[in-house]
Design a protein around this motif. Structure first.
Motif, PDB file in Angstrom:
ATOM      1  N   THR A  26       0.832  -1.206   0.000  1.00 43.88           N
ATOM      2  CA  THR A  26       0.000   0.000   0.000  1.00 43.88           C
ATOM      3  C   THR A  26       0.868   1.258   0.000  1.00 43.88           C
ATOM      4  N   MET A  27       0.401   2.247  -0.729  1.00 39.51           N
ATOM      5  CA  MET A  27       1.024   3.567  -0.725  1.00 39.51           C
ATOM      6  C   MET A  27       0.000   4.554  -0.164  1.00 39.51           C
ATOM      7  N   TYR A  28       0.504   5.587   0.472  1.00 37.81           N
ATOM      8  CA  TYR A  28      -0.376   6.573   1.093  1.00 37.81           C
ATOM      9  C   TYR A  28      -0.045   7.975   0.603  1.00 37.81           C
ATOM     10  N   LEU A  29      -1.060   8.816   0.609  1.00 34.03           N
ATOM     11  CA  LEU A  29      -0.879  10.240   0.341  1.00 34.03           C
ATOM     12  C   LEU A  29      -1.525  10.982   1.499  1.00 34.03           C
ATOM     13  N   GLN A  30      -0.699  11.570   2.342  1.00 30.31           N
ATOM     14  CA  GLN A  30      -1.184  12.377   3.446  1.00 30.31           C
ATOM     15  C   GLN A  30      -1.295  13.819   2.975  1.00 30.31           C
ATOM     16  N   MET A  31      -2.480  14.361   3.054  1.00 31.10           N
ATOM     17  CA  MET A  31      -2.732  15.712   2.576  1.00 31.10           C
ATOM     18  C   MET A  31      -3.166  16.586   3.753  1.00 31.10           C
ATOM     19  N   ASN A  32      -2.426  17.632   4.000  1.00 32.56           N
ATOM     20  CA  ASN A  32      -2.723  18.549   5.095  1.00 32.56           C
ATOM     21  C   ASN A  32      -3.057  19.938   4.549  1.00 32.56           C
ATOM     22  N   SER A  33      -3.690  20.727   5.389  1.00 37.71           N
ATOM     23  CA  SER A  33      -4.034  22.107   5.016  1.00 37.71           C
ATOM     24  C   SER A  33      -4.702  22.162   3.650  1.00 37.71           C
ATOM     25  N   LEU A  34      -5.713  21.359   3.482  1.00 39.40           N
ATOM     26  CA  LEU A  34      -6.368  21.260   2.185  1.00 39.40           C
ATOM     27  C   LEU A  34      -7.069  22.548   1.806  1.00 39.40           C
ATOM     28  N   LYS A  35      -7.060  22.804   0.494  1.00 37.55           N
ATOM     29  CA  LYS A  35      -7.646  24.019  -0.066  1.00 37.55           C
ATOM     30  C   LYS A  35      -8.691  23.619  -1.105  1.00 37.55           C
ATOM     31  N   PRO A  36      -9.618  24.510  -1.401  1.00 37.06           N
ATOM     32  CA  PRO A  36     -10.608  24.181  -2.440  1.00 37.06           C
ATOM     33  C   PRO A  36      -9.960  23.797  -3.776  1.00 37.06           C
ATOM     34  N   GLU A  37      -8.828  24.376  -4.093  1.00 36.56           N
ATOM     35  CA  GLU A  37      -8.169  24.037  -5.357  1.00 36.56           C
ATOM     36  C   GLU A  37      -7.550  22.641  -5.354  1.00 36.56           C
ATOM     37  N   ASP A  38      -7.573  21.959  -4.216  1.00 37.43           N
ATOM     38  CA  ASP A  38      -7.143  20.566  -4.174  1.00 37.43           C
ATOM     39  C   ASP A  38      -8.265  19.614  -4.607  1.00 37.43           C
ATOM     40  N   THR A  39      -9.432  20.157  -4.832  1.00 35.90           N
ATOM     41  CA  THR A  39     -10.555  19.342  -5.276  1.00 35.90           C
ATOM     42  C   THR A  39     -10.240  18.701  -6.624  1.00 35.90           C
ATOM     43  N   ALA A  40     -10.323  17.386  -6.668  1.00 34.50           N
ATOM     44  CA  ALA A  40      -9.969  16.643  -7.879  1.00 34.50           C
ATOM     45  C   ALA A  40     -10.235  15.154  -7.639  1.00 34.50           C
ATOM     46  N   VAL A  41     -10.114  14.399  -8.707  1.00 29.21           N
ATOM     47  CA  VAL A  41     -10.048  12.951  -8.581  1.00 29.21           C
ATOM     48  C   VAL A  41      -8.574  12.582  -8.463  1.00 29.21           C
ATOM     49  N   TYR A  42      -8.267  11.796  -7.450  1.00 36.09           N
ATOM     50  CA  TYR A  42      -6.889  11.415  -7.181  1.00 36.09           C
ATOM     51  C   TYR A  42      -6.660   9.974  -7.621  1.00 36.09           C
ATOM     52  N   TYR A  43      -5.576   9.789  -8.364  1.00 34.27           N
ATOM     53  CA  TYR A  43      -5.254   8.482  -8.928  1.00 34.27           C
ATOM     54  C   TYR A  43      -3.878   8.028  -8.454  1.00 34.27           C
ATOM     55  N   CYS A  44      -3.738   6.725  -8.289  1.00 35.70           N
ATOM     56  CA  CYS A  44      -2.403   6.182  -8.133  1.00 35.70           C
ATOM     57  C   CYS A  44      -2.067   5.378  -9.391  1.00 35.70           C
ATOM     58  N   ALA A  45      -0.782   5.264  -9.636  1.00 34.03           N
ATOM     59  CA  ALA A  45      -0.319   4.613 -10.852  1.00 34.03           C
ATOM     60  C   ALA A  45       1.019   3.938 -10.581  1.00 34.03           C
ATOM     61  N   ALA A  46       1.352   2.966 -11.401  1.00 40.12           N
ATOM     62  CA  ALA A  46       2.589   2.224 -11.226  1.00 40.12           C
ATOM     63  C   ALA A  46       3.373   2.186 -12.525  1.00 40.12           C
ATOM     64  N   SER A  47       4.673   2.335 -12.388  1.00 42.95           N
ATOM     65  CA  SER A  47       5.554   2.300 -13.553  1.00 42.95           C
ATOM     66  C   SER A  47       6.955   1.918 -13.114  1.00 42.95           C
ATOM     67  N   ARG A  48       7.688   1.306 -14.021  1.00 43.27           N
ATOM     68  CA  ARG A  48       9.089   1.020 -13.739  1.00 43.27           C
ATOM     69  C   ARG A  48       9.952   2.261 -13.966  1.00 43.27           C
ATOM     70  N   ILE A  49       9.349   3.257 -14.588  1.00 46.65           N
ATOM     71  CA  ILE A  49      10.066   4.493 -14.900  1.00 46.65           C
ATOM     72  C   ILE A  49       9.626   5.561 -13.916  1.00 46.65           C
ATOM     73  N   GLY A  50      10.553   6.245 -13.324  1.00 50.17           N
ATOM     74  CA  GLY A  50      10.217   7.280 -12.353  1.00 50.17           C
ATOM     75  C   GLY A  50      10.151   8.659 -12.987  1.00 50.17           C
ATOM     76  N   VAL A  51       9.047   8.899 -13.692  1.00 48.25           N
ATOM     77  CA  VAL A  51       8.895  10.175 -14.365  1.00 48.25           C
ATOM     78  C   VAL A  51       7.536  10.764 -14.022  1.00 48.25           C
ATOM     79  N   ARG A  52       7.294  11.969 -14.516  1.00 45.01           N
ATOM     80  CA  ARG A  52       6.068  12.685 -14.192  1.00 45.01           C
ATOM     81  C   ARG A  52       5.007  12.574 -15.279  1.00 45.01           C
ATOM     82  N   ARG A  53       5.363  11.990 -16.407  1.00 42.90           N
ATOM     83  CA  ARG A  53       4.436  11.901 -17.541  1.00 42.90           C
ATOM     84  C   ARG A  53       3.428  10.796 -17.328  1.00 42.90           C
ATOM     85  N   THR A  54       2.176  11.093 -17.576  1.00 45.32           N
ATOM     86  CA  THR A  54       1.126  10.093 -17.395  1.00 45.32           C
ATOM     87  C   THR A  54       1.301   8.920 -18.351  1.00 45.32           C
ATOM     88  N   ASP A  55       1.823   9.167 -19.544  1.00 45.39           N
ATOM     89  CA  ASP A  55       1.939   8.080 -20.522  1.00 45.39           C
ATOM     90  C   ASP A  55       3.029   7.071 -20.169  1.00 45.39           C
TER      91      ASP A  55
END
Length: 121
Positions: free
Chosen positions: A77-106
């Motif tokens: 399991t992986m966790y995302l602890q979110m503190n001091s939340l703001k309205p602009e944090d409103t979104a659908v949050y996804y987790c993903a797995a890859s052998r490559i450690g990059v920021r690109r969704t693809d």
């Protein structure tokens, strides 16, 4: 095949905290980096950070200081602890797995279904 399931989303108020979980199952995730993304309505999916397959984490500048990522390989399991939340944090949050450690969704072949986080003002 890898299965990822996010949980822990919900409706919170500005300033609240929330912890999301990403449970993994299926084939071994040894060697896979696990990442968090979020997508607000009519916006692109954005990288939030990742937990490296070995150890350590990386956070996007936009959330560093408020969000932290952790990974418990004994619980798959992986966790995302979110503190001091703001309205602009409103979104659908996804987790993903890859052998490559990059920021690109693809670069991520495996995704969860997402969990909604709504922060009211």
């Amino acid at each position: 095949q890898v299965q990822l399931v996010e949980s822990g989303g919900g409706l919170v108020h500005t300033g609240d905290s929330l912890r999301l979980s990403c449970s993994t199952s299926g084939r071994s995730l040894s060697g896979y980096n696990l990442a968090w993304f979020r997508q607000a309505p009519e916006m692109e999916r954005k990288f939030l950070g990742l937990a490296w397959s070995g150890s350590g984490t990386l956070l996007a500048d936009s959330v560093e200081g408020r969000f932290t990522i952790s990974r418990d390989n004994t619980k798959s399991t992986m966790y995302l602890q979110m503190n001091s939340l703001k309205p602009e944090d409103t979104a659908v949050y996804y987790c993903a797995a890859s052998r490559i450690g990059v920021r690109r969704t693809d670069a991520y072949p495996y995704w969860g279904q997402g969990t909604q986080v709504t922060v009211s003002s």
